[in-house]
Design a protein around this motif. Sequence first.
Motif, PDB file in Angstrom:
ATOM      1  N   PHE A  85       0.840  -1.195   0.000  1.00 57.84           N
ATOM      2  CA  PHE A  85       0.000   0.000   0.000  1.00 57.84           C
ATOM      3  C   PHE A  85       0.876   1.246   0.000  1.00 57.84           C
ATOM      4  O   PHE A  85       1.843   1.317   0.758  1.00 57.84           O
ATOM      5  CB  PHE A  85      -0.894   0.042   1.249  1.00 57.84           C
ATOM      6  N   SER A  86       0.519   2.190  -0.848  1.00 60.58           N
ATOM      7  CA  SER A  86       1.223   3.475  -0.828  1.00 60.58           C
ATOM      8  C   SER A  86       0.224   4.573  -0.502  1.00 60.58           C
ATOM      9  O   SER A  86      -0.863   4.609  -1.069  1.00 60.58           O
ATOM     10  CB  SER A  86       1.844   3.776  -2.189  1.00 60.58           C
ATOM     11  N   VAL A  87       0.633   5.443   0.369  1.00 61.54           N
ATOM     12  CA  VAL A  87      -0.245   6.521   0.797  1.00 61.54           C
ATOM     13  C   VAL A  87       0.279   7.829   0.231  1.00 61.54           C
ATOM     14  O   VAL A  87       1.479   8.089   0.296  1.00 61.54           O
ATOM     15  CB  VAL A  87      -0.290   6.602   2.334  1.00 61.54           C
ATOM     16  N   GLY A  88      -0.604   8.611  -0.348  1.00 58.71           N
ATOM     17  CA  GLY A  88      -0.183   9.885  -0.926  1.00 58.71           C
ATOM     18  C   GLY A  88       0.320  10.846   0.150  1.00 58.71           C
ATOM     19  O   GLY A  88      -0.083  10.771   1.294  1.00 58.71           O
ATOM     20  N   ASP A  89       1.234  11.755  -0.278  1.00 52.35           N
ATOM     21  CA  ASP A  89       1.858  12.663   0.686  1.00 52.35           C
ATOM     22  C   ASP A  89       0.832  13.474   1.474  1.00 52.35           C
ATOM     23  O   ASP A  89       0.972  13.676   2.659  1.00 52.35           O
ATOM     24  CB  ASP A  89       2.804  13.631  -0.034  1.00 52.35           C
ATOM     25  N   GLY A  90      -0.186  13.934   0.785  1.00 52.08           N
ATOM     26  CA  GLY A  90      -1.174  14.777   1.449  1.00 52.08           C
ATOM     27  C   GLY A  90      -1.752  14.086   2.669  1.00 52.08           C
ATOM     28  O   GLY A  90      -1.799  14.653   3.760  1.00 52.08           O
ATOM     29  N   LYS A  91      -2.144  12.855   2.488  1.00 59.39           N
ATOM     30  CA  LYS A  91      -2.742  12.110   3.582  1.00 59.39           C
ATOM     31  C   LYS A  91      -1.717  11.801   4.668  1.00 59.39           C
ATOM     32  O   LYS A  91      -1.979  11.894   5.856  1.00 59.39           O
ATOM     33  CB  LYS A  91      -3.336  10.814   3.047  1.00 59.39           C
ATOM     34  N   LYS A  92      -0.534  11.430   4.224  1.00 60.98           N
ATOM     35  CA  LYS A  92       0.529  11.065   5.166  1.00 60.98           C
ATOM     36  C   LYS A  92       0.886  12.244   6.068  1.00 60.98           C
ATOM     37  O   LYS A  92       1.104  12.089   7.258  1.00 60.98           O
ATOM     38  CB  LYS A  92       1.768  10.641   4.374  1.00 60.98           C
ATOM     39  N   ASN A  93       0.952  13.417   5.435  1.00 59.90           N
ATOM     40  CA  ASN A  93       1.394  14.600   6.178  1.00 59.90           C
ATOM     41  C   ASN A  93       0.394  15.048   7.238  1.00 59.90           C
ATOM     42  O   ASN A  93       0.729  15.854   8.096  1.00 59.90           O
ATOM     43  CB  ASN A  93       1.680  15.749   5.217  1.00 59.90           C
ATOM     44  N   ASN A  94      -0.806  14.521   7.170  1.00 60.13           N
ATOM     45  CA  ASN A  94      -1.805  14.864   8.175  1.00 60.13           C
ATOM     46  C   ASN A  94      -1.359  14.563   9.594  1.00 60.13           C
ATOM     47  O   ASN A  94      -1.868  15.141  10.542  1.00 60.13           O
ATOM     48  CB  ASN A  94      -3.092  14.073   7.924  1.00 60.13           C
ATOM     49  N   ILE A  95      -0.421  13.648   9.716  1.00 62.96           N
ATOM     50  CA  ILE A  95       0.034  13.261  11.055  1.00 62.96           C
ATOM     51  C   ILE A  95       0.512  14.488  11.827  1.00 62.96           C
ATOM     52  O   ILE A  95       0.393  14.560  13.045  1.00 62.96           O
ATOM     53  CB  ILE A  95       1.145  12.180  10.967  1.00 62.96           C
ATOM     54  N   ILE A  96       1.021  15.475  11.089  1.00 61.64           N
ATOM     55  CA  ILE A  96       1.517  16.688  11.749  1.00 61.64           C
ATOM     56  C   ILE A  96       0.386  17.408  12.475  1.00 61.64           C
ATOM     57  O   ILE A  96       0.529  17.773  13.646  1.00 61.64           O
ATOM     58  CB  ILE A  96       2.172  17.627  10.712  1.00 61.64           C
ATOM     59  N   SER A  97      -0.733  17.595  11.790  1.00 65.45           N
ATOM     60  CA  SER A  97      -1.836  18.278  12.495  1.00 65.45           C
ATOM     61  C   SER A  97      -2.444  17.388  13.559  1.00 65.45           C
ATOM     62  O   SER A  97      -2.885  17.882  14.594  1.00 65.45           O
ATOM     63  CB  SER A  97      -2.929  18.739  11.542  1.00 65.45           C
ATOM     64  N   ILE A  98      -2.468  16.095  13.290  1.00 68.11           N
ATOM     65  CA  ILE A  98      -3.009  15.196  14.325  1.00 68.11           C
ATOM     66  C   ILE A  98      -2.222  15.363  15.612  1.00 68.11           C
ATOM     67  O   ILE A  98      -2.783  15.493  16.697  1.00 68.11           O
ATOM     68  CB  ILE A  98      -2.960  13.723  13.845  1.00 68.11           C
ATOM     69  N   ILE A  99      -0.887  15.383  15.490  1.00 65.96           N
ATOM     70  CA  ILE A  99      -0.045  15.525  16.689  1.00 65.96           C
ATOM     71  C   ILE A  99      -0.227  16.911  17.307  1.00 65.96           C
ATOM     72  O   ILE A  99      -0.424  17.041  18.510  1.00 65.96           O
ATOM     73  CB  ILE A  99       1.436  15.272  16.338  1.00 65.96           C
ATOM     74  N   ASN A 100      -0.170  17.941  16.468  1.00 64.92           N
ATOM     75  CA  ASN A 100      -0.232  19.298  17.021  1.00 64.92           C
ATOM     76  C   ASN A 100      -1.575  19.606  17.675  1.00 64.92           C
ATOM     77  O   ASN A 100      -1.640  20.403  18.610  1.00 64.92           O
ATOM     78  CB  ASN A 100       0.077  20.321  15.934  1.00 64.92           C
ATOM     79  N   LYS A 101      -2.632  18.973  17.181  1.00 67.46           N
ATOM     80  CA  LYS A 101      -3.943  19.254  17.763  1.00 67.46           C
ATOM     81  C   LYS A 101      -4.268  18.362  18.945  1.00 67.46           C
ATOM     82  O   LYS A 101      -5.193  18.645  19.704  1.00 67.46           O
ATOM     83  CB  LYS A 101      -5.026  19.071  16.692  1.00 67.46           C
ATOM     84  N   SER A 102      -3.509  17.273  19.087  1.00 65.78           N
ATOM     85  CA  SER A 102      -3.833  16.299  20.137  1.00 65.78           C
ATOM     86  C   SER A 102      -3.649  16.899  21.530  1.00 65.78           C
ATOM     87  O   SER A 102      -2.659  17.558  21.817  1.00 65.78           O
ATOM     88  CB  SER A 102      -2.926  15.087  19.985  1.00 65.78           C
ATOM     89  N   GLU A 103      -4.625  16.677  22.378  1.00 70.43           N
ATOM     90  CA  GLU A 103      -4.502  17.181  23.746  1.00 70.43           C
ATOM     91  C   GLU A 103      -3.699  16.237  24.612  1.00 70.43           C
ATOM     92  O   GLU A 103      -3.044  16.631  25.568  1.00 70.43           O
ATOM     93  CB  GLU A 103      -5.891  17.385  24.354  1.00 70.43           C
ATOM     94  N   ASN A 104      -3.774  14.961  24.309  1.00 74.44           N
ATOM     95  CA  ASN A 104      -3.011  13.979  25.065  1.00 74.44           C
ATOM     96  C   ASN A 104      -2.516  12.898  24.112  1.00 74.44           C
ATOM     97  O   ASN A 104      -3.274  12.070  23.640  1.00 74.44           O
ATOM     98  CB  ASN A 104      -3.904  13.370  26.151  1.00 74.44           C
TER      99      ASN A 104
END
Length: 529
Positions: A85-104
């Motif tokens: 499986f290959s994931v496009g960069d756009g989707k992959k890069n979402n991890i950045i906002s997931i981390i930055n928005k995570s409260e815990n």
Amino acid sequence: MKNIIKKLLKEAVKKTYPDQDFSSLLEIQNVTAKNIQADYFTNISMKLAKILKTNPIEIADKIIGNMNNIDDIKFNIVKPGYINFSVGDGKKNNIISIINKSENLLSDCKTADPKKINIEFISANPTGPLHVGHGRGAIYGNIISKFLKIQGHHTVKEYYVNDYGNQIKKLIESILSKIDDNYIKIKEDDLYQGDYIETVAKTIEEEIKKKDIKDFNAQRSIILDEMFKIINVPINNLNIIFDKWFYESSLFDENLVEKVIKKLEATEHTFRDDGALMLKADEPRVLIKSNGDYTYFATDLAYHDLKMKDYDRIIDVWGADHHGYVPRIKAGLRALGHNIDKLDVHLIQFANLFRDGKKVSMSTRKGDFVELENLRNEIGNDAINFFYLTKNKDQHLDFDLSIAISQNKNNPVYYIQYAYARIEKILNEVKDYHKEEYDLSSLDNIYEKEIITTLSNFHETIKKSIIGLQPHLVTNYLLKLSQDFHSYYANVKILNKDINYSQVHLIAAVQKVIKCGLDLINIDTPKEM
RNA sequence: GCGUCUGUAGCUCAGUUGGAUAGAGCAUUAGCUUCCGAAGCUAAAGGUCAGAAGUUCGAAUCUUCUCAGGCGCUCCA
């Protein structure tokens, strides 16, 4: 992301084989080999090939035929039968906002089934200061308690004080004989040596003489108080807080040892031998000596009997030199009718200390050992925590002091903290980056991709570490992430005239993860160094 | 002798419930400062995963045996 792909695969497999349930075989793994252009893979078709006795490629073909299309996720079949499986960069890069928005960042480590857990560690005899040999168990016990707490369990950290029996008698005689020359009742060779004996003797001399204290229990209590003032120094300085101090002597105050042994004696697991009471364990073990005294084993059974009753799970952190004792205590508890699955004994292998390549002696004879507090003073809390946690507990650990105090890349603690401090500096420069527009899909150079891959592994790694009680996974992960960052920092300049704010968000995520990881293992995150 | 932990690059160690060409750091060698902290970065080189057999599409990982090292085998605690 993995879960999304797993769901995708699960549906496809179910569509292909509606009559059978293969869901337990499904597994999505990260691609680690550098030559393969994909992010995840599954080996399901190879597993099914074995069961269905058909060619794995054919199976993969069928499964892929039933796979739903999701934006940005591509899949293909590779030789033996992998589905990649290959994931496009756009989707992959979402991890950045997931981390930055995570409260815990640790929230998915929570258990659905909280237990009451007792963790007993250090429990060194109060006959001298803690030495470096105690250090690894101390740090390890403290950290796994923390991990269990993060999981949501109710934890009790306990220190078992051996304040009864021969060792403590020897200690009291060793100290009192310094005060009164006529006191010695045992052979001089049996006396404890070391500066601390004199120190304690001097401290209590006045009190003992003034009040003319002759009662053994009173002497014991005064001396124990002094010993624990010494023992507690490194414990307090390492910020280890015990919830409970359990005194061996209290077992006798309440006749608990007698009760437990009577209970055992009523079973068919014991027998008399030459005046002694024996337990049929891994081999016959003495409970009551022929002189009528209880053995340490007997009191320890009474102690564990209590813990078994009070907790859903009990963990003993012991030095690996006690491993031979494990079958014995388990046999005893089984004979008492306990479910021994509730008891976990964590054996910690020895740590050897080196200074400039030369081994530091740790023998306890004649005060010829390195006190834990001395080590702590020399290398600091951060280094102590890191080095004791950085290796698997089953692994013998060689630990060179000169590395722990070095201030360069050799020292992983500095390396990680330095990454944190560098990011801090940049974030201070850009200030209100949250307000700026940014587009994460603009992150596409090899350094950024590498960091994003590492960040994507964070949740899985930390979960494995916390749930599996494997602190060394955190230290290894932090090193890898710091390395990715330093490489990025050296190759890509962020503070340009036109700042790409997605880059700022990227390093902010890195910093947040580093802080989370270092906090987890009780290491500071200095803003500048 | 019995039990137990370990054996992966010269050294210290990772290696995801068996997956694709086994990875880091240190040390070695060769480079990189008009530029956000060089406490850093880039590259080269380095391997019979202790050895042997087995299990299978596939093994550093599982099984058995052998070899080597640590630790333990008290009516000590």
